[in-house]
Design a protein around this motif. Structure first.
Motif, short mmCIF file in Angstrom:
data_model
loop_
_atom_site.label_atom_id
_atom_site.label_comp_id
_atom_site.label_asym_id
_atom_site.label_seq_id
_atom_site.Cartn_x
_atom_site.Cartn_y
_atom_site.Cartn_z
N PHE A 1 0.83 -1.20 0.00
CA PHE A 1 0.00 0.00 0.00
C PHE A 1 0.87 1.27 0.00
CE2 PHE A 1 -2.52 3.33 2.06
CZ PHE A 1 -3.74 3.20 1.42
N SER A 2 1.88 1.28 0.85
CA SER A 2 2.73 2.47 0.96
C SER A 2 3.45 2.77 -0.33
CB SER A 2 3.78 2.27 2.07
OG SER A 2 3.14 2.00 3.28
N SER A 3 4.06 1.76 -0.93
CA SER A 3 4.77 1.98 -2.18
C SER A 3 3.82 2.49 -3.24
CB SER A 3 5.38 0.68 -2.69
OG SER A 3 6.11 0.06 -1.69
N ASP A 4 2.65 1.88 -3.26
CA ASP A 4 1.63 2.25 -4.24
C ASP A 4 1.28 3.74 -4.11
OD1 ASP A 4 -0.29 2.17 -6.11
OD2 ASP A 4 -1.74 1.00 -4.96
N VAL A 5 0.93 4.16 -2.90
CA VAL A 5 0.48 5.54 -2.68
C VAL A 5 1.62 6.53 -2.92
CG1 VAL A 5 -0.35 7.17 -0.95
CG2 VAL A 5 -1.31 4.87 -1.04
N LEU A 6 2.76 6.28 -2.29
CA LEU A 6 3.85 7.26 -2.40
C LEU A 6 4.37 7.39 -3.82
CD1 LEU A 6 5.87 6.65 0.88
CD2 LEU A 6 4.08 8.31 0.42
N SER A 7 4.47 6.28 -4.54
CA SER A 7 4.97 6.40 -5.91
C SER A 7 3.95 7.14 -6.78
CB SER A 7 5.34 5.04 -6.49
OG SER A 7 4.25 4.17 -6.44
N GLN A 8 2.68 6.94 -6.48
CA GLN A 8 1.65 7.70 -7.22
C GLN A 8 1.82 9.20 -7.01
OE1 GLN A 8 -2.64 6.98 -6.99
NE2 GLN A 8 -2.17 4.85 -6.53
N VAL A 9 1.97 9.60 -5.75
CA VAL A 9 2.07 11.03 -5.45
C VAL A 9 3.33 11.61 -6.09
CG1 VAL A 9 2.25 12.78 -3.65
CG2 VAL A 9 0.86 10.74 -3.26
N ILE A 10 4.44 10.91 -5.94
CA ILE A 10 5.70 11.46 -6.43
C ILE A 10 5.71 11.52 -7.95
CG2 ILE A 10 8.16 10.90 -6.62
CD1 ILE A 10 8.04 10.36 -3.60
N LYS A 11 5.12 10.53 -8.56
CA LYS A 11 5.06 10.53 -10.02
C LYS A 11 4.15 11.65 -10.52
CE LYS A 11 3.91 7.52 -13.85
NZ LYS A 11 2.92 6.50 -14.18
N ALA A 12 3.00 11.80 -9.88
CA ALA A 12 2.02 12.77 -10.38
C ALA A 12 2.34 14.20 -9.94
CB ALA A 12 0.63 12.38 -9.90
N GLY A 13 3.01 14.37 -8.81
CA GLY A 13 3.28 15.71 -8.31
C GLY A 13 1.99 16.46 -8.06
N ALA A 14 1.95 17.73 -8.49
CA ALA A 14 0.78 18.57 -8.21
C ALA A 14 -0.48 18.03 -8.87
CB ALA A 14 1.05 20.00 -8.66
N SER A 15 -0.34 17.17 -9.87
CA SER A 15 -1.56 16.67 -10.52
C SER A 15 -2.11 15.43 -9.82
CB SER A 15 -1.32 16.42 -12.00
OG SER A 15 -0.26 15.53 -12.17
N TYR A 16 -1.50 15.04 -8.70
CA TYR A 16 -2.06 13.95 -7.91
C TYR A 16 -3.48 14.34 -7.47
CZ TYR A 16 -2.75 10.73 -3.96
OH TYR A 16 -3.26 9.78 -3.10
N GLY A 17 -4.42 13.44 -7.69
CA GLY A 17 -5.80 13.74 -7.32
C GLY A 17 -6.63 14.34 -8.44
N ASP A 18 -5.98 14.64 -9.57
CA ASP A 18 -6.74 15.16 -10.72
C ASP A 18 -7.69 14.09 -11.24
OD1 ASP A 18 -5.12 17.33 -10.51
OD2 ASP A 18 -4.39 17.30 -12.58
N VAL B 1 4.00 17.93 -1.24
CA VAL B 1 3.26 18.11 -2.50
C VAL B 1 1.76 18.24 -2.23
CG1 VAL B 1 2.49 16.88 -4.57
CG2 VAL B 1 4.93 16.98 -4.00
N VAL B 2 1.22 17.35 -1.40
CA VAL B 2 -0.23 17.32 -1.21
C VAL B 2 -0.70 18.48 -0.33
CG1 VAL B 2 -2.18 15.95 -0.37
CG2 VAL B 2 -0.34 14.84 -1.63
N LEU B 3 0.11 18.88 0.64
CA LEU B 3 -0.27 20.05 1.45
C LEU B 3 -0.31 21.29 0.58
CD1 LEU B 3 1.63 19.73 4.86
CD2 LEU B 3 -0.82 19.48 4.44
N LYS B 4 0.71 21.43 -0.24
CA LYS B 4 0.76 22.61 -1.10
C LYS B 4 -0.42 22.63 -2.07
CE LYS B 4 3.87 25.31 -3.93
NZ LYS B 4 5.28 25.58 -4.21
N GLU B 5 -0.73 21.47 -2.60
CA GLU B 5 -1.84 21.37 -3.56
C GLU B 5 -3.18 21.64 -2.86
OE1 GLU B 5 -1.78 21.51 -6.55
OE2 GLU B 5 -3.61 20.63 -7.38
N SER B 6 -3.33 21.14 -1.64
CA SER B 6 -4.56 21.41 -0.89
C SER B 6 -4.73 22.91 -0.66
CB SER B 6 -4.53 20.71 0.47
OG SER B 6 -4.38 19.33 0.31
N LEU B 7 -3.65 23.54 -0.24
CA LEU B 7 -3.71 24.98 0.00
C LEU B 7 -4.01 25.73 -1.30
CD1 LEU B 7 -0.76 25.44 2.52
CD2 LEU B 7 -3.20 25.66 3.01
N ARG B 8 -3.41 25.28 -2.37
CA ARG B 8 -3.66 25.93 -3.66
C ARG B 8 -5.14 25.87 -4.01
NH1 ARG B 8 -4.59 25.21 -8.72
NH2 ARG B 8 -4.69 22.95 -8.57
N LEU B 9 -5.77 24.73 -3.75
CA LEU B 9 -7.20 24.59 -4.04
C LEU B 9 -8.04 25.55 -3.21
CD1 LEU B 9 -7.60 20.70 -4.33
CD2 LEU B 9 -7.56 22.38 -6.19
#
Length: 563
Positions: free
Chosen positions: A89-106, A546-554
């Motif tokens: 689970f951890s590898s899955d989530v973290l690699s997703q975030v790092i790969k996607a960067g700010a577009s994680y969650g798009d 990355v995700v904190l910054k993106e949350s704040l940006r939203l």
RNA sequence: GUCGCAAUAGCUCAGCUGGAUAGAGCAACGGUCUUCUAAACCGUAGGUCGAGGGUUCGAAUCUCUCUUGCGACACCA
């Protein structure tokens, strides 16, 4: 990967069709405490079908479930608790975030659909108060959230630059106005005239007749009326833009009410053609009995337009220009009934986008329980609150981080961020009794808290230099790391939820939750320690940043790297 | 008066489509900075979830009644 689906599938196999996979999926919940697992299934729902005690069912189930894909599965009372395989689970989530960067969650569920949004909408010749803050920052955040969900939002500042108040203002200016004063400080002086008008018209009702006349003149294109109106508008916009710049909010259009002044006839003709207009006490109304609403007054008995006349024109214009997927209005909840009427009229007219018209209400800001009002002078100026907050941030910086480069810029980001975040963190529709002390709080669940968490993460990454960040092998032993990773995994769903409810506070609450779990992790783990897990820990820190910054940006809040 | 919204710790608020002992922040009290930013972290205390009925194995959550507060109810926006 949908891990909840995996849990549902495992359960489904074990219950022999006593319950559909979908039903099971919907019943699965998240335990409040991580110690009770990552997902839980309450066995109550099977008690009737299987005619057994839920505790017994839970115990029986763990015998039958294929446990190979999970770390473990336990029966605790009537619950079946699932523990996910942490490494996978951890590898899955973290690699997703790092790969996607700010577009994680798009996601692209919006399919590029146009969404005009009515927001901010200050009135010309009146100051921007805390009341406008709400519409501005909520609308701005919803716009960012929609973009993240694949829509194309169009932010329209629907200026209150038309209406009978301009008749009043012109009368007041002609009687008491001084040109130099207006040039020097437009809003303050224009408001002064306006307030005086309302004081004097109590004893001199003829002033109101004069005001009505002047507004009629303005509508008919009278030269002097138009000249004064244009001037008031320009001066006002200058002062508004300074505040918008401070807030960091930009607009796509400024199609105020005046913009629709020459576009109202089409709507009126449309209503007439469909036989919807009826005369009532000299005025023109649309009957809305079948919607269980009072009739909507479209034209006054003197033939002059009303707010709704212009809003109908606006809706038609947006419909034609944008073919909108949705048409949004971020306007205070006191206008809920009005928007029901507006929508009903547009539905009667058969306007295609009427079904997707949404009023996005928000609660009132009061002072000591009383409504703000320019007329009575009971008003809190947004600009002053922002400056207070920026100064507060400056003070904090000089105490806590005096060597910080570009202090002024950071103070602005933190001060303004505190105000915006403070407004967005609670449910939209809550009303707020204004309290400056609360607004200027930078500790606890606040904007600065989230910004600080992000700055700490960035600080670690700076110190780590070019150490490898590796998300593929993330065996982390701290329980705080696990909670943080699970929270990171929740972001995409939060983005969808916030869009569906038009609710920025979902994002704000998420940001607090992530910041909190990260701070806990930070306090209990030595991230930069040299061992096998270091690169995995850095992957976690990077992902959080990355995700904190993106949350704040939203939310429309900046995330400085240092503070 | 009619309609709508709300009521959870001293204060401000969370509480997902009903589910495991009702949670945070602030304020109060106590602890943690020679080591990655103490705008942080850890702990103690604090509750008849406005009141009463109903549905349910189970209600802060759904339903009804009542109380209190706020808002809206045609020529403002």
């Amino acid at each position: 990967m949908d891990y909840k689906q995996q849990v549902a599938a495992a359960l489904s196999d074990a219950v022999d069709g006593a319950l559909s996979t979908e039903d099971i999926y919907n019943k699965i919940e998240r335990p409040k405490d991580s110690k009770m697992g990552d997902y839980a299934f309450p066995a109550f729902v099977l008690a009737k079908v299987l005619k057994k005690a839920p505790q017994q069912i839970a115990t029986d189930l763990i015998e039958k479930i294929d446990q190979s894909k999970f770390e473990k599965i336990q029966a605790v009372g009537p619950y079946v608790n699932f523990f996910l395989d942490k490494a996978i689970f951890s590898s899955d989530v973290l690699s997703q975030v790092i790969k996607a960067g700010a577009s994680y969650g798009d996601n692209d569920s919006g399919e590029g659909g146009n969404v005009p949004i009515d927001l901010s909408s200050p009135n010309i010749a009146k100051p921007i108060s805390m009341g406008h803050l709400r519409s501005t920052v909520i609308g701005n955040s919803i716009s960012e959230i929609l973009k993240k969900n694949g829509y194309n939002p169009i932010k329209d500042n629907h200026l209150g630059d038309w209406g009978t108040q301009f008749g009043k203002l012109i009368v007041a200016y002609k009687k008491w106005g001084v040109e130099e004063d207006v040039k020097k400080d437009p809003i303050t002086n224009l408001v002064k005239y306006y307030v005086r008008f309302h004081k004097e018209d109590v004893d001199q009702p003829e002033l109101d007749d004069e005001a009505r006349e002047w507004f009629k003149k303005l509508e008919d294109g009278d030269k002097e009326a138009t000249r004064l109106w244009t001037w008031f508008r320009e001066e006002s916009l200058k002062s508004f833009n300074a505040i918008y710049e401070k807030l960091g909010v930009e607009f796509d259009t400024f199609n105020g009410e005046a913009f629709y002044n020459d576009k109202m006839q089409e709507g009126i003709d449309w209503l007439k053609k469909m036989g919807l207009l009826k005369e009532s006490q000299g005025a023109q109304v649309v009957d809305l009995e079948k919607y269980n609403l009072n009739p909507a007054l479209i034209l006054k008995s003197d033939g002059a337009s009303l707010y709704i006349t212009r809003d109908i024109a606006t809706a038609i214009y947006r419909d034609k220009t944008y073919k909108p997927a949705m048409n949004l209005y971020v306007v205070g909840s006191e206008q809920t009934y009005y928007f029901q009427q507006l929508k009903a009229v547009l539905l009667e007219m058969g306007l295609p986008s009427a079904k997707e018209l949404h009023h996005i209400p928000f609660g009132l800001i009061t002072v000591n329980g009383k409504k703000l009002s320019t007329r009575s002078g009971r008003i809190i100026l947004l600009d002053e609150v922002l400056d207070d907050s920026i100064n507060m941030a400056k003070k904090q910086i000089s105490e806590k981080n005096p060597d910080l480069p570009n202090k002024d810029e950071v103070a602005k980001q933190v001060g303004v961020g505190a105000i915006i975040f403070g407004d967005l963190k609670n449910e939209r529709t809550n009303s707020i009794d204004f309290n400056l002390e609360d607004q200027l709080r930078f500790e606890g669940e606040t904007g600065p808290y989230v910004q600080y968490s992000h700055a700490r993460a960035e600080s670690i990454l700076r110190k780590a230099g070019d150490t490898e960040i590796n998300a593929d092998n993330t065996i982390m032993t701290d329980p705080e790391a696990w909670d943080t990773i699970k929270t990171l995994a929740d972001f995409p769903a939060t983005v969808i939820e916030a869009k569906e409810e038009f609710e920025p506070s979902d994002i704000a609450k998420y940001a607090i939750r992530l910041a909190k779990t990260f701070n806990k992790y930070y306090a209990h783990s030595k991230i930069l320690e040299e061992d096998d897990e270091k690169s995995a820990r850095l992957a976690l820190v990077k992902s959080v940043s990355v995700v904190l910054k993106e949350s704040l940006r939203l939310l429309g809040v900046q995330a400085p790297d240092q503070m």
